[in-house]
Design a protein around this motif. Structure first.
Motif, mmCIF file in Angstrom:
data_model
loop_
_atom_site.group_PDB
_atom_site.id
_atom_site.type_symbol
_atom_site.label_atom_id
_atom_site.label_comp_id
_atom_site.label_asym_id
_atom_site.label_seq_id
_atom_site.Cartn_x
_atom_site.Cartn_y
_atom_site.Cartn_z
ATOM 1 N N ILE A 198 0.971 -1.119 -0.010
ATOM 2 C CA ILE A 198 0.025 -0.033 -0.014
ATOM 3 C C ILE A 198 0.893 1.108 -0.012
ATOM 4 O O ILE A 198 1.718 1.169 0.973
ATOM 5 N N CYS A 199 0.704 2.236 -0.839
ATOM 6 C CA CYS A 199 1.539 3.290 -0.943
ATOM 7 C C CYS A 199 0.935 4.491 -1.089
ATOM 8 O O CYS A 199 -0.079 4.609 -1.839
ATOM 9 N N THR A 200 1.282 5.584 -0.771
ATOM 10 C CA THR A 200 0.861 6.847 -1.178
ATOM 11 C C THR A 200 1.763 7.808 -1.780
ATOM 12 O O THR A 200 2.850 7.916 -1.177
ATOM 13 N N ILE A 201 1.527 8.366 -2.820
ATOM 14 C CA ILE A 201 2.401 9.206 -3.682
ATOM 15 C C ILE A 201 2.704 10.526 -2.864
ATOM 16 O O ILE A 201 1.798 11.164 -2.399
ATOM 17 N N LEU A 202 3.824 11.061 -2.378
ATOM 18 C CA LEU A 202 4.158 11.902 -1.649
ATOM 19 C C LEU A 202 4.520 13.273 -2.930
ATOM 20 O O LEU A 202 4.231 14.411 -2.526
ATOM 21 N N SER A 203 5.386 12.913 -3.681
ATOM 22 C CA SER A 203 5.684 13.880 -4.956
ATOM 23 C C SER A 203 5.889 13.195 -6.156
ATOM 24 O O SER A 203 6.359 11.953 -6.215
ATOM 25 N N GLY A 204 5.850 14.105 -7.196
ATOM 26 C CA GLY A 204 6.046 13.640 -8.490
ATOM 27 C C GLY A 204 4.644 12.843 -9.189
ATOM 28 O O GLY A 204 3.754 12.757 -8.562
ATOM 29 N N ARG A 205 5.177 12.072 -10.596
ATOM 30 C CA ARG A 205 3.766 11.370 -11.165
ATOM 31 C C ARG A 205 4.471 10.113 -11.765
ATOM 32 O O ARG A 205 5.509 10.180 -12.147
ATOM 33 N N VAL A 206 3.397 9.305 -11.921
ATOM 34 C CA VAL A 206 3.573 7.955 -12.429
ATOM 35 C C VAL A 206 2.550 7.407 -12.923
ATOM 36 O O VAL A 206 1.264 7.720 -12.611
ATOM 37 N N THR A 207 2.866 6.544 -14.139
ATOM 38 C CA THR A 207 1.634 5.815 -14.728
ATOM 39 C C THR A 207 1.885 4.360 -14.456
ATOM 40 O O THR A 207 3.219 4.017 -14.759
ATOM 41 N N ILE A 208 0.726 3.679 -13.954
ATOM 42 C CA ILE A 208 0.976 2.364 -13.850
ATOM 43 C C ILE A 208 0.282 1.632 -14.938
ATOM 44 O O ILE A 208 -0.956 1.859 -15.133
ATOM 45 N N GLU A 209 0.937 0.577 -15.436
ATOM 46 C CA GLU A 209 0.376 -0.267 -16.585
ATOM 47 C C GLU A 209 0.211 -1.529 -16.213
ATOM 48 O O GLU A 209 1.401 -2.012 -15.900
ATOM 49 N N VAL A 210 -1.010 -2.149 -16.394
ATOM 50 C CA VAL A 210 -1.132 -3.646 -16.163
ATOM 51 C C VAL A 210 -1.643 -4.258 -16.956
ATOM 52 O O VAL A 210 -2.894 -3.584 -17.593
ATOM 53 N N GLU A 211 -1.174 -5.261 -17.549
ATOM 54 C CA GLU A 211 -1.734 -5.977 -18.702
ATOM 55 C C GLU A 211 -3.314 -6.075 -18.580
ATOM 56 O O GLU A 211 -3.855 -6.647 -17.737
ATOM 57 N N GLY A 212 -3.938 -5.713 -19.855
ATOM 58 C CA GLY A 212 -5.500 -6.225 -19.842
ATOM 59 C C GLY A 212 -6.388 -4.788 -19.091
ATOM 60 O O GLY A 212 -7.425 -5.069 -19.112
ATOM 61 N N GLN A 213 -5.578 -3.852 -18.512
ATOM 62 C CA GLN A 213 -6.155 -2.646 -18.021
ATOM 63 C C GLN A 213 -5.851 -1.597 -18.444
ATOM 64 O O GLN A 213 -4.722 -1.196 -19.226
ATOM 65 N N VAL B 189 4.040 -2.212 -15.115
ATOM 66 C CA VAL B 189 5.184 -1.318 -15.419
ATOM 67 C C VAL B 189 4.669 -0.006 -14.845
ATOM 68 O O VAL B 189 3.796 0.702 -14.832
ATOM 69 N N TRP B 190 5.820 0.558 -14.233
ATOM 70 C CA TRP B 190 5.818 1.732 -13.779
ATOM 71 C C TRP B 190 6.303 2.689 -14.758
ATOM 72 O O TRP B 190 7.749 2.705 -15.067
ATOM 73 N N ARG B 191 5.737 3.744 -15.176
ATOM 74 C CA ARG B 191 6.270 4.770 -15.843
ATOM 75 C C ARG B 191 6.506 6.118 -15.348
ATOM 76 O O ARG B 191 5.439 6.911 -15.053
ATOM 77 N N VAL B 192 7.619 6.407 -14.673
ATOM 78 C CA VAL B 192 7.641 7.571 -13.532
ATOM 79 C C VAL B 192 8.261 8.772 -14.737
ATOM 80 O O VAL B 192 9.004 8.684 -15.533
ATOM 81 N N HIS B 193 7.218 9.827 -14.675
ATOM 82 C CA HIS B 193 7.140 10.995 -15.563
ATOM 83 C C HIS B 193 8.295 12.081 -14.668
ATOM 84 O O HIS B 193 8.870 13.013 -15.514
#
Length: 118
Positions: free
Chosen positions: A67-82, A102-106
């Motif tokens: 379980i995580c809370t983003i504190l700063s920054g942006r990320v796109t999470i890609e899960v197969e089929g979603q 896959v995490w795509r950290v912007h």
């Protein structure tokens, strides 16, 4: 009793220095690095701070839920089929045991995490 046990203050977590970064083993982007620091653990549960530089990497949660809370920054999470989902400051994510994506950290990303072993 339900007393609060304070072992490490994490107020102002955006300013806490975590130490030197190291290469991320599952990086898809050359030069991507990460660092983390545990703030409390009891053997089954671990909580702390993690950060990473921009880029892409693969991730799996085998044998534990995160379980995580983003504190700063942006990320796109890609899960197969979603559909890909973007997360930013204040967003909470739950990645159950068996999760893979896959995490795509912007931009530089910092999160507070709690890992619970199965």
């Amino acid at each position: 009793m339900n007393d609060i046990i304070r072992t490490h203050a994490t107020h102002g977590t955006a300013a806490v220095e975590l130490g030197p970064h190291a290469p991320k083993p599952t990086a898809l982007t050359e030069g991507l690095t990460e660092v983390s620091a545990s703030t409390w653990s009891n053997g089954r549960i671990d909580t702390g701070l993690w950060e990473c530089t921009p880029g892409d990497f693969t991730a799996e949660r085998n044998g534990y839920t995160e379980i995580c809370t983003i504190l700063s920054g942006r990320v796109t999470i890609e899960v197969e089929g979603q559909q890909p989902e973007e997360f930013g400051p204040g967003d909470v994510m739950v990645m159950p045991s068996g999760w893979k994506g896959v995490w795509r950290v912007h931009e530089p990303l910092r999160k507070h995490y709690t890992v619970i072993d199965d």
